[in-house]
Write an enzyme that holds these catalytic residues in place. Structure first.
Site, short mmCIF file in Angstrom:
data_model
loop_
_atom_site.label_atom_id
_atom_site.label_comp_id
_atom_site.label_asym_id
_atom_site.label_seq_id
_atom_site.Cartn_x
_atom_site.Cartn_y
_atom_site.Cartn_z
N ARG A 74 0.83 -1.21 0.00
CA ARG A 74 0.00 0.00 0.00
C ARG A 74 0.86 1.25 0.00
O ARG A 74 1.93 1.29 0.60
CB ARG A 74 -0.89 0.04 1.25
CG ARG A 74 -2.07 -0.91 1.20
CD ARG A 74 -3.01 -0.63 2.35
NE ARG A 74 -2.30 -0.54 3.61
CZ ARG A 74 -2.69 0.19 4.65
NH1 ARG A 74 -3.78 0.93 4.57
NH2 ARG A 74 -2.00 0.20 5.76
N SER A 78 7.55 -4.94 7.29
CA SER A 78 7.15 -5.89 8.34
C SER A 78 7.92 -7.20 8.28
O SER A 78 7.35 -8.28 8.18
CB SER A 78 5.65 -6.16 8.24
OG SER A 78 4.94 -4.95 8.27
N ASP A 108 5.56 -3.07 11.25
CA ASP A 108 4.11 -2.85 11.36
C ASP A 108 3.64 -2.87 12.82
O ASP A 108 2.66 -2.21 13.18
CB ASP A 108 3.34 -3.88 10.53
CG ASP A 108 3.68 -5.32 10.91
OD1 ASP A 108 4.65 -5.53 11.65
OD2 ASP A 108 2.97 -6.24 10.45
#
Length: 934
Positions: free
Chosen positions: A553, A614, A668
């Site tokens: 994203r 992440s 994350d």
């Protein structure tokens, strides 16, 4: 014509006729009464008692072995030896013996009654020379009991002529077992108690498709000649039959979660309705005739068992007698005859009524019965008597149909079916002996419950063979339960196990924080260089990148006084790029960023960027992070050991995208903590439980040996997914976990994550299901080719299957999509496996979190710590029970910590931007120049 010309007879027939609209109303009232009986709140006031029987399955045809049955009847005790061959229960071998019960025992001491029953058992076994191996016994006890287990039932009240002292309120199973032990029959165990109605259902389940409803109307016929009888053995005998019971009752397989008086919450349980008392609260007053009122007043229990007095064979003859008495008084019958005999109770038997309604022989039977009473009936009298008898029997059949329709509609609704197809076992002389009764019962049931297709099956010796089936099913389920428990035992962690995991996590945390010991710790405890959480003064526009799975994203985040606004775009990362070269991966990321900036008209601006990455990294600064290893299916070459921010900047140069200002690279988990920290200043822990799992928290700088400095706090990215990679959790790992681990791309790594996270739970369940199939405990042991496929059982199935209240038909639908033909019991077992695996995951997560909060509390020298955990991840958010189990176990393991959980809203996106915002907030007052893109 004789009937039409007599208004008195017409009125009587009309009074005894229940129109369809009234039958619909009776069905509705029965449904209400059933719900009242099922509810814990209203059960005590219910007339339809809806008693749990603790019978949770019907025969599947695999039952085999020798079984003993004792049946207490109105005038005798019947003992049976039943041998089942595991052949679908098609040819059970039965031997039985009848013992007459002395009249004084029925009204004497309870101890004497049970001693007599035990003596019958001893004589029976002695007569057949039974072996001394353990003998399971099923006890048919046709009285109202409060059952709390299959082998524990307190007598509520006697009936049927029994009034033995010192039994009501006592456990009748224990009384019988004690009496059997007194006879030194120590190998005989009473394993199940049931009533005759349940037995009826179980015998009708013997022939293939299960039977899930039973109905008893009128006399159940049981063999009654003192002596020996063998059925299905070397000699075939058909002893004379005498009535065993004259009442009415029903039972059915209800959804266990609706049976609130029992503690079962999954599967189904047979409920004994005890519907004979329906109407005792006055709900049938508009159905009762003056004849019914007189029958009730003359009974031994006025005002009680009103429904039974309308349909039970003990009372039909009496209803007819009172109707004939009234018509004679109105000069509509027996003109010129003395009718005093009709005022004598029980002079007209129900059996005579049933013979009179016969089309061919009925008139002759009517004349014979009436003349035997000293009456001189005319042809017209016989015709009118026959019509009254038919009306009484037809009404009984119609009212039974209303009750049965209520049961069927309840089952259909509770199972959330558009159409219920079910077998109904029926016993009783009213049903078996009379076509008219059967036809009315079948047709009216169809009219009142059109959404249900019910096949009525006559029962064969429901009280004897049915009890044997209950006992056999009980033994089968007990054996299966032992095997299932043994197989699942390694996954069921004790409090001691979890406390040990908590201690081990704390030890690994300390090792990870130490400068010298860090390299040998399985929990890496990586510094993030994030030294503060949001304080509300952050302002501006920031870019955020989020790379943590198959989707990537890009976001723009605008932080203003009135809150945060975001716009984002999702881009797919193809598997070929995930597992290709590092250059291709980061080039793809830059292309996505440029596409997003173009769409958002941001190409001319240079905004501070927070990069959520992440994967395990060693962070050397807020904008410098070296990748330690790939996880989650990534294996792009040339990246491990490299600074991912540098790789991103190099890709930007290759793509000539020079307006990239990377301020911070964050995990994350850290982003989740920061995102929630914007809403709650007490949020100092981040937790992810989704595809993977990780945690971070604010540690005292003085304890972080891997970074210079003693003042303040720094967020530590624990990377706890690797907890146990050094072998410290080997005894927690089961064979199923090892099978899952062996097939992963990082075998032997991320051991804790493979016990907890969504990527692996479905696979653990799949391997357990395969083991259950192999042991013939699931899907009847049939091969399941599709279940052999890796990842076919997705973790999202666990979340769906475990939804509280989800009808098991929906569980079966999920399994059918996997080409697994699941029975009802299979669905219950699959749900239990899912619950076991997800519960263990939640409890292990709690043990890890308990180590974190206790360390924070001790660091700060507090008697009690109040802290908030920002949490994200599909498993935590979407699974119906995970968060509840996690929080409960955390309270147990860390009682001195008050922990609040706050679900993150886009921690990896908004959180990364907030890390960048906090970094910019901290940098600008000191007059430092903006960080260089390079």
């Amino acid at each position: 014509p004789a009937l039409m010309s007599c208004p008195q007879v017409q009125r009587a027939l009309l009074a005894l006729t229940v129109p369809l609209e009234m039958l619909q109303a009776v069905k509705g009232r029965m449904l209400q009464a059933m719900r009242k009986g099922l509810s814990r709140q209203t059960h005590a006031q219910a007339n339809v008692r809806m008693l749990p029987t603790y019978i949770c399955s019907t025969p599947d045809g695999t039952e085999k072995g020798d079984l003993l049955v004792v049946e207490l009847c109105q005038s005798h005790v019947r003992t049976l030896w039943v041998t089942l061959l595991g052949d679908g229960n098609q040819s059970p071998q039965v031997m039985y013996k009848i013992f007459d019960t002395p009249g004084d025992i029925m009204k004497g001491k309870g101890e004497a009654l049970f001693d007599f029953i035990a003596q019958c058992v001893r004589q029976f076994l002695a007569g057949i020379g039974s072996p001394q191996h353990r003998l399971p016994l099923g006890f048919v006890f046709p009285f109202s009991c409060r059952q709390t287990r299959l082998d524990k039932a307190e007598l509520i009240s006697w009936s049927k002529g029994f009034s033995c002292s010192d039994v009501e309120g006592k456990d009748v199973v224990q009384l019988l077992q004690s009496a059997i032990n007194k006879q030194e029959l120590y190998h005989v165990d009473v394993v199940a108690l049931m009533n005759d109605t349940v037995g009826t259902m179980m015998t009708c389940s013997m022939g293939g498709e299960p039977c899930e409803v039973a109905l008893v109307v009128g006399e159940q016929r049981a063999p009654h000649v003192p002596g020996w009888w063998v059925v299905g053995g070397l000699r075939q005998c058909s002893p004379p039959l005498l009535p065993a019971d004259t009442g009415t009752n029903s039972c059915f397989m209800a959804e266990a979660q609706q049976v609130e008086m029992a503690e079962e919450t999954s599967g189904r349980m047979c409920v004994n309705t005890e519907w004979g008392c329906f109407g005792d609260d006055g709900t049938l007053s508009d159905v009762l005739t003056p004849y019914d009122q007189r029958v009730d007043q003359e009974s031994s229990s006025p005002g009680e068992k009103r429904f039974e007095k309308l349909v039970g064979s003990l009372y039909l003859g009496e209803i007819v007698r009172h109707a004939l008495t009234a018509l004679a008084a109105e000069k509509a019958l027996f003109i010129g005859s003395s009718v005093a005999v009709l005022r004598t109770k029980d002079v007209l038997k129900t059996q005579q009524v049933l013979e009179i309604i016969d089309n061919e022989e009925g008139m002759a039977k009517a004349r014979g019965a009436l003349e035997a009473l000293g009456l001189r009936p005319s042809e017209r009298d016989c015709c009118r008597v026959q019509q009254i008898c038919r009306a009484v029997v037809s009404r009984a059949a119609a009212l039974c149909a209303a009750g049965l329709a209520a049961i069927l509609s309840h089952m259909c609704q509770s199972r959330e079916l558009e159409r219920l197809v079910v077998n109904v076992g029926v016993d009783g002389e009213l049903y078996r002996g009379h076509t008219r009764f059967r036809e009315i019962l079948q047709s009216v049931t169809g009219l009142l419950a059109p959404e249900c297709t019910a096949t009525l099956l006559p029962s064969v010796d429901g009280t004897g063979q049915g009890a044997a089936m209950v006992t056999a099913v009980t033994l089968r389920l007990a054996a299966q339960r032992r095997e299932v428990d043994q197989l699942l035992a390694p996954l069921r962690l004790s409090r001691t196990d979890l406390e040990r995991v908590q201690v081990l996590m704390r030890r690994e945390m300390e090792l990870g924080l130490g400068r010298e010991s860090n390299a040998n710790a399985s929990v890496r405890m990586l510094p993030t260089y994030v030294c503060g959480t949001p304080d509300g003064t952050e302002r501006g526009e920031f870019l955020a990148l989020d790379l943590g799975g198959t989707n990537f994203r890009v976001l723009v985040v605008r932080v203003a006084q009135d809150g945060i606004r975001m716009a984002s775009e999702i881009y797919v990362i193809p598997t070929a790029i995930m597992q290709g070269t590092g250059e291709a991966l980061f080039d793809h990321i830059i292309e996505c960023i440029m596409d997003f900036q173009l769409k958002q008209d941001l190409m001319e601006q240079v905004l501070p960027l927070g990069f959520t990455f992440s994967f395990p990294c060693q962070q050397l600064g807020l904008d410098k992070a070296v990748l330690l290893s790939w996880t989650k299916g990534f294996s792009a070459s040339g990246c491990v050991g490299q600074d991912v921010v540098h790789l991103l900047r190099e890709a930007a140069q290759r793509k000539q995208h020079l307006g990239l200002k990377v301020v911070a690279v964050v995990n994350d988990t850290v982003g989740t903590m920061m995102s929630c920290g914007y809403d709650d200043p007490k949020c100092e822990i981040g937790l992810i439980v989704g595809t993977g799992t990780n945690a971070c928290y604010m540690e005292e700088m003085q304890n972080v040996g891997t970074v210079e400095g003693e003042q303040g706090r720094m967020c530590i990215n624990m990377e706890w997914g690797a907890f146990g990679d050094n072998g410290c959790l080997d005894d927690i790992f089961t064979d199923f976990d090892r099978l899952v681990d062996e097939k992963t791309i990082n075998a032997g790594k991320q051991r804790f994550e493979k016990l907890i996270s969504g990527m692996y739970l479905g696979e653990i369940v799949r391997h357990i299901l395969l083991a259950l199939v192999k042991k013939q405990l699931l899907f009847r042991g049939k091969p399941c080719p599709k279940l052999q496929n890796k990842d076919i059982f997705q973790t999202k199935f666990l979340s769906t299957i475990e939804i509280d209240g989800l009808a098991l038909r929906q569980v079966r639908a999920i399994l059918q999509d996997l080409e697994l033909q699941a029975s009802f019991e299979d669905s219950v077992l699959v749900r239990e496996v899912c619950q076991t695996v997800s519960l263990r995951a939640a409890q292990l997560c709690a043990a890890g979190l308990a180590a974190v909060v206790e360390k924070m509390r001790e660091n700060r020298g507090l008697a009690r710590l109040a802290v908030t955990v920002g949490v994200d991840g599909t498993l935590y958010k979407m699974h119906p029970c995970f968060s509840q189990h996690l929080q409960q176990m955390l309270r147990d393991l860390a009682p001195n910590c008050t922990v609040t959980f706050l679900q993150s809203e886009d921690g990896s996106g908004k959180g990364a931007a907030l890390v960048a915002a906090v970094a910019c907030r901290g940098a600008e007052p000191r007059g430092q120049p903006p960080l260089s893109p390079q």
